[in-house]
Design a protein around this motif. Structure first.
Motif, mmCIF file in Angstrom:
data_model
loop_
_atom_site.group_PDB
_atom_site.id
_atom_site.type_symbol
_atom_site.label_atom_id
_atom_site.label_comp_id
_atom_site.label_asym_id
_atom_site.label_seq_id
_atom_site.Cartn_x
_atom_site.Cartn_y
_atom_site.Cartn_z
ATOM 1 N N THR A 231 0.851 -1.185 0.000
ATOM 2 C CA THR A 231 0.000 0.000 0.000
ATOM 3 C C THR A 231 0.886 1.234 0.000
ATOM 4 O O THR A 231 1.749 1.393 0.870
ATOM 5 C CB THR A 231 -0.927 0.042 1.225
ATOM 6 O OG1 THR A 231 -1.760 -1.122 1.225
ATOM 7 C CG2 THR A 231 -1.804 1.281 1.185
ATOM 8 N N ASP A 232 0.709 2.081 -0.990
ATOM 9 C CA ASP A 232 1.482 3.311 -1.113
ATOM 10 C C ASP A 232 0.534 4.488 -1.267
ATOM 11 O O ASP A 232 -0.519 4.378 -1.913
ATOM 12 C CB ASP A 232 2.408 3.258 -2.332
ATOM 13 C CG ASP A 232 3.588 2.321 -2.131
ATOM 14 O OD1 ASP A 232 4.309 2.489 -1.133
ATOM 15 O OD2 ASP A 232 3.783 1.435 -2.984
ATOM 16 N N ILE A 233 0.929 5.619 -0.725
ATOM 17 C CA ILE A 233 0.183 6.859 -0.899
ATOM 18 C C ILE A 233 1.112 7.843 -1.601
ATOM 19 O O ILE A 233 2.132 8.274 -1.034
ATOM 20 C CB ILE A 233 -0.294 7.430 0.452
ATOM 21 C CG1 ILE A 233 -1.241 6.435 1.130
ATOM 22 C CG2 ILE A 233 -0.994 8.767 0.248
ATOM 23 C CD1 ILE A 233 -1.698 6.860 2.516
ATOM 24 N N TRP A 234 0.773 8.170 -2.836
ATOM 25 C CA TRP A 234 1.623 9.008 -3.673
ATOM 26 C C TRP A 234 0.882 10.282 -4.053
ATOM 27 O O TRP A 234 -0.314 10.263 -4.348
ATOM 28 C CB TRP A 234 2.029 8.271 -4.944
ATOM 29 C CG TRP A 234 3.063 7.198 -4.739
ATOM 30 C CD1 TRP A 234 3.520 6.709 -3.546
ATOM 31 C CD2 TRP A 234 3.774 6.498 -5.754
ATOM 32 N NE1 TRP A 234 4.461 5.739 -3.756
ATOM 33 C CE2 TRP A 234 4.642 5.577 -5.101
ATOM 34 C CE3 TRP A 234 3.762 6.535 -7.139
ATOM 35 C CZ2 TRP A 234 5.488 4.731 -5.803
ATOM 36 C CZ3 TRP A 234 4.603 5.690 -7.841
ATOM 37 C CH2 TRP A 234 5.458 4.794 -7.178
ATOM 38 N N THR A 235 1.624 11.385 -4.094
ATOM 39 C CA THR A 235 1.051 12.668 -4.490
ATOM 40 C C THR A 235 1.673 13.129 -5.800
ATOM 41 O O THR A 235 2.910 13.178 -5.935
ATOM 42 C CB THR A 235 1.287 13.736 -3.406
ATOM 43 O OG1 THR A 235 0.665 13.320 -2.185
ATOM 44 C CG2 THR A 235 0.698 15.080 -3.826
ATOM 45 N N PHE A 236 0.819 13.464 -6.752
ATOM 46 C CA PHE A 236 1.243 13.972 -8.047
ATOM 47 C C PHE A 236 0.892 15.456 -8.141
ATOM 48 O O PHE A 236 -0.112 15.907 -7.567
ATOM 49 C CB PHE A 236 0.549 13.227 -9.185
ATOM 50 C CG PHE A 236 0.835 11.748 -9.222
ATOM 51 C CD1 PHE A 236 1.893 11.251 -9.965
ATOM 52 C CD2 PHE A 236 0.056 10.851 -8.502
ATOM 53 C CE1 PHE A 236 2.170 9.890 -9.997
ATOM 54 C CE2 PHE A 236 0.320 9.493 -8.527
ATOM 55 C CZ PHE A 236 1.378 9.008 -9.281
ATOM 56 N N ALA A 237 1.698 16.224 -8.884
ATOM 57 C CA ALA A 237 1.454 17.660 -8.994
ATOM 58 C C ALA A 237 1.713 18.136 -10.421
ATOM 59 O O ALA A 237 2.486 17.537 -11.179
ATOM 60 C CB ALA A 237 2.335 18.427 -8.015
ATOM 61 N N ARG B 33 3.852 15.007 -12.266
ATOM 62 C CA ARG B 33 5.016 14.304 -11.737
ATOM 63 C C ARG B 33 4.801 13.949 -10.268
ATOM 64 O O ARG B 33 4.086 14.637 -9.552
ATOM 65 C CB ARG B 33 6.274 15.149 -11.920
ATOM 66 C CG ARG B 33 6.781 15.177 -13.357
ATOM 67 C CD ARG B 33 7.946 16.129 -13.539
ATOM 68 N NE ARG B 33 8.541 16.015 -14.869
ATOM 69 C CZ ARG B 33 8.036 16.553 -15.970
ATOM 70 N NH1 ARG B 33 6.934 17.262 -15.891
ATOM 71 N NH2 ARG B 33 8.623 16.403 -17.136
ATOM 72 N N LEU B 34 5.463 12.878 -9.860
ATOM 73 C CA LEU B 34 5.367 12.417 -8.475
ATOM 74 C C LEU B 34 6.167 13.361 -7.585
ATOM 75 O O LEU B 34 7.370 13.567 -7.818
ATOM 76 C CB LEU B 34 5.894 10.987 -8.363
ATOM 77 C CG LEU B 34 5.881 10.354 -6.979
ATOM 78 C CD1 LEU B 34 4.464 10.195 -6.483
ATOM 79 C CD2 LEU B 34 6.581 8.992 -7.014
ATOM 80 N N VAL B 35 5.521 13.940 -6.560
ATOM 81 C CA VAL B 35 6.209 14.909 -5.693
ATOM 82 C C VAL B 35 6.329 14.424 -4.251
ATOM 83 O O VAL B 35 7.065 15.034 -3.475
ATOM 84 C CB VAL B 35 5.481 16.272 -5.719
ATOM 85 C CG1 VAL B 35 5.490 16.863 -7.123
ATOM 86 C CG2 VAL B 35 4.038 16.146 -5.205
ATOM 87 N N ALA B 36 5.632 13.358 -3.885
ATOM 88 C CA ALA B 36 5.731 12.849 -2.518
ATOM 89 C C ALA B 36 5.288 11.396 -2.476
ATOM 90 O O ALA B 36 4.391 10.988 -3.217
ATOM 91 C CB ALA B 36 4.883 13.683 -1.556
#
Length: 237
Positions: free
Chosen positions: A212-218, A229-232
């Motif tokens: 399980t991953d939580i990814w933030t894109f911006a 792009r992936l920022v976190a």
């Protein structure tokens, strides 16, 4: 005399063959297509009569318009399927949509799934080129540091991406002109890390792990670049 006749016959045949080949193959006009390179990637139409840029960056929100015109803007019902009406997430998605009419949550999730698999696979393979085009500068530097540390110990990762069970948008925000969307991924992965002697130091090459991953894109909504792009990143145990 016999040799002279033979020579003349061959000269006549050569001239005939030359003119036949000339009529079949034609003349060079300067407009010929370049020779085919079997090791080059095929060109793709960018919709404006020219080849599309192929930089391994995922256009997450489905920015490419289908034939026949641009994609229709999502309706309230579409947004409500992703986030309950009246919720903070629903309102945040509406804010992003107000400055980026091409944003569509379901299309975004499709692209996010593709980006997730590419990034996980590229990290396991130490593929810095692919990662650089998909990550922000800060995240890229973190990934590269981990890869370099792994390589310095002589370790390699054997990884098989099984699939994504679920991907949900769990948070969104508009900070100035920058839109941020956070996705929670539940995936299955087979992974094992081996040392320089081939011994397994982490993971199991015969077991499927739930991840399980939580990814933030911006993305800057004022930019003509449609890519996110992936920022976190955050891993959930």
């Amino acid at each position: 005399m016999f040799n002279d006749i033979t020579t003349i016959i061959f000269l006549v045949l050569a001239v005939v063959i030359f003119f036949r080949l000339r009529s079949v193959l034609g003349r060079r006009t300067g407009n010929e297509r370049p020779p085919f390179d079997p090791y080059s990637a095929p060109e793709r139409d960018n919709g404006a009569g020219g080849p599309a840029q192929d930089d391994n960056v995922i256009p997450l929100p489905g920015q490419t318009a289908p034939q026949g015109g641009p994609s229709p803007a999502p309706t309230s019902a579409t947004l409500d399927k992703v986030a309950p009406e009246g919720s903070a997430l629903n309102q945040a998605l509406r804010q992003i949509l107000s400055v980026d009419r091409s944003f569509e949550p379901q299309g975004f999730l499709q692209g996010a799934r593709a980006a997730y698999e590419m990034i996980v696979t590229a990290f396991a393979n130490g593929d810095r080129k692919t990662l650089k085009n998909l990550l922000s500068k800060e995240v890229y530097e973190g990934f590269v540091a981990a890869i370099s540390d792994r390589e310095s110990r002589g370790e390699t990762i054997e990884s098989t991406f099984v699939g994504i069970d679920k991907a949900d948008i769990v948070e969104a925000a508009l900070k100035g002109s920058t839109a941020q969307v956070t996705v929670k991924f539940r995936s299955e992965l087979i992974s094992a890390t081996r040392d320089r002697d081939g011994a397994i130091v982490d993971g199991d090459p015969n077991a499927v792990s739930d991840v399980t991953d939580i990814w933030t894109f911006a993305r800057d909504t004022t930019s003509r670049d449609p890519n996110w792009r992936l920022v976190a990143t955050e891993s959930v145990e």
